[in-house]
Design a protein around this motif. Structure first.
Motif, PDB file in Angstrom:
ATOM      1  N   THR A  35       1.103   4.263  -2.836  1.00 57.00           N
ATOM      2  CA  THR A  35       0.953   5.684  -2.507  1.00 57.00           C
ATOM      3  C   THR A  35       2.136   6.485  -3.028  1.00 57.00           C
ATOM      4  N   ASN A  36       3.328   5.937  -2.883  1.00 55.81           N
ATOM      5  CA  ASN A  36       4.534   6.651  -3.309  1.00 55.81           C
ATOM      6  C   ASN A  36       4.640   6.774  -4.821  1.00 55.81           C
ATOM      7  N   ASP A  45       0.815  -1.215   0.000  1.00 54.51           N
ATOM      8  CA  ASP A  45       0.000   0.000   0.000  1.00 54.51           C
ATOM      9  C   ASP A  45       0.851   1.269   0.000  1.00 54.51           C
ATOM     10  N   GLU A  46       1.901   1.300   0.831  1.00 56.94           N
ATOM     11  CA  GLU A  46       2.739   2.495   0.906  1.00 56.94           C
ATOM     12  C   GLU A  46       3.553   2.679  -0.374  1.00 56.94           C
ATOM     13  N   ASN A  87       2.240   6.817  -6.893  1.00 57.03           N
ATOM     14  CA  ASN A  87       1.236   7.780  -7.335  1.00 57.03           C
ATOM     15  C   ASN A  87       1.719   9.216  -7.097  1.00 57.03           C
ATOM     16  N   LYS A  88       2.415   9.446  -5.986  1.00 58.70           N
ATOM     17  CA  LYS A  88       2.990  10.769  -5.726  1.00 58.70           C
ATOM     18  C   LYS A  88       4.049  11.117  -6.770  1.00 58.70           C
TER      19      LYS A  88
END
Length: 317
Positions: A156-157, A152-153, A159-160
């Motif tokens: 998220t990264n 998950d993290e 996508n950033k």
């Protein structure tokens, strides 16, 4: 059957060069061992569906401290057997986490490795964590290279990163392609190429370039998805955040400073694993062992020396 172990001075040295292992399931794995010394290092490649190639210089880089390096291509990858993954029975049997964890153990057993170091890059870093949780008694230390303890993290990264690198128009276009499974679109691929050059293979080394595709695409697509900046496969949802505190062996976590994986996660992992050190590689991406080899190998060598000398301290990072 080829004799894998050579007796010497009361101990064992693994056979140098290439050995083809026959697994209990009947398939064959390509393995290769180089280097002399009492420090044994087994290397797990990424992908899933990648191959051993970025480990090919590890024996020479670590020769001065006496490291014997063994690498192998996992089932489905490059030099090893490649089951027909159009058959559901092969998907069910082999394309799952448990298979690849136990494959590491079978390789270890057949090669006679004990009290050894296990290094895994990316997907190999997942397998390293999983193996260390299941078979800790065989390990002297582990190296988790460019991998989080959860997906998950990572998502998220990435996508950033996409939001940072691209305009709203490009992002909308990428999401449209992904929703329509249009990953072969030339504009889409050009955007992914930009991300790869900035965060995966920053050095773009010609030494591991090929005239043909070496990735085991069916394996990669099944677990990951189309590329490093989407996760649509079975790997989605993998999470060991609640378990990594159980890793008691000396642990080195290595990240590139320009990485697909979030550095905040690496710092948390280093703080959570009881005996861990975090090292980052300047100017390095996901393949920082290639992007900035001198720094990467300095960190790796120091870790091995410290563990061997019983002076390994927990990092203050």
């Amino acid at each position: 059957m080829i004799e894998l172990l050579l007796k010497k001075s009361g101990g064992y040295l693994m056979k140098q060069g290439t050995t083809i292992l026959t697994l209990e399931n009947g398939y064959h794995l390509w393995t290769h061992t180089e280097g002399q010394g009492n420090i044994k290092l087994l290397c797990l490649h990424g992908g899933p569906g990648g191959n051993h190639e970025y480990y090919e210089n590890f024996a020479s880089k670590l020769a001065n401290i006496g490291v014997q390096v063994t690498m192998y291509d996992q089932l489905g990858s490059w030099y090893s057997d490649q089951p027909d993954f159009s058959l559901q029975e092969n998907i069910d049997k082999f394309l799952n986490m448990d298979y690849f964890i136990d494959e590491v153990e079978e390789v270890r057993t057949k090669l006679g490795l004990e009290n050894f170091y296990l290094i895994g890059q990316s997907w190999g870093g997942i397998l390293t964590q999983e193996y260390a949780l299941k078979y800790p008694e065989h390990l002297k230390g582990i190296i988790i290279s460019s991998m989080t303890d959860n997906i998950d993290e990572y998502v998220t990264n990435i996508n950033k990163i996409r939001e940072k690198e691209f305009s709203d128009d490009d992002l909308t276009f990428m999401k449209k392609c992904e929703s329509e499974n249009d990953y072969v679109n030339k504009r889409y691929q050009s955007l992914i190429d930009k991300l790869n050059q900035g965060y995966v293979d920053r050095k773009q080394p010609p030494a591991i370039s090929h005239l043909t595709e070496t990735m085991a695409t069916p394996v990669y697509n099944y677990f990951q998805g189309d590329n490093e900046f989407v996760v649509t496969g079975k790997m989605k949802g993998w999470d060991r955040r609640n378990d990594i505190h159980k890793l008691q062996m000396p642990t080195l976590i290595t990240y590139g400073e320009h990485e697909t994986m979030p550095l905040t996660t690496a710092k948390r992992m280093a703080a959570t694993i009881p005996n861990a050190r975090l090292e980052t590689t300047p100017n390095g991406g996901h393949h920082h062992m290639i992007d900035n080899a001198p720094v990467y190998f300095k960190h790796l060598e120091q870790f091995l020396i410290d563990v061997e000398n019983h002076t390994f301290p927990k990092s203050k990072n």
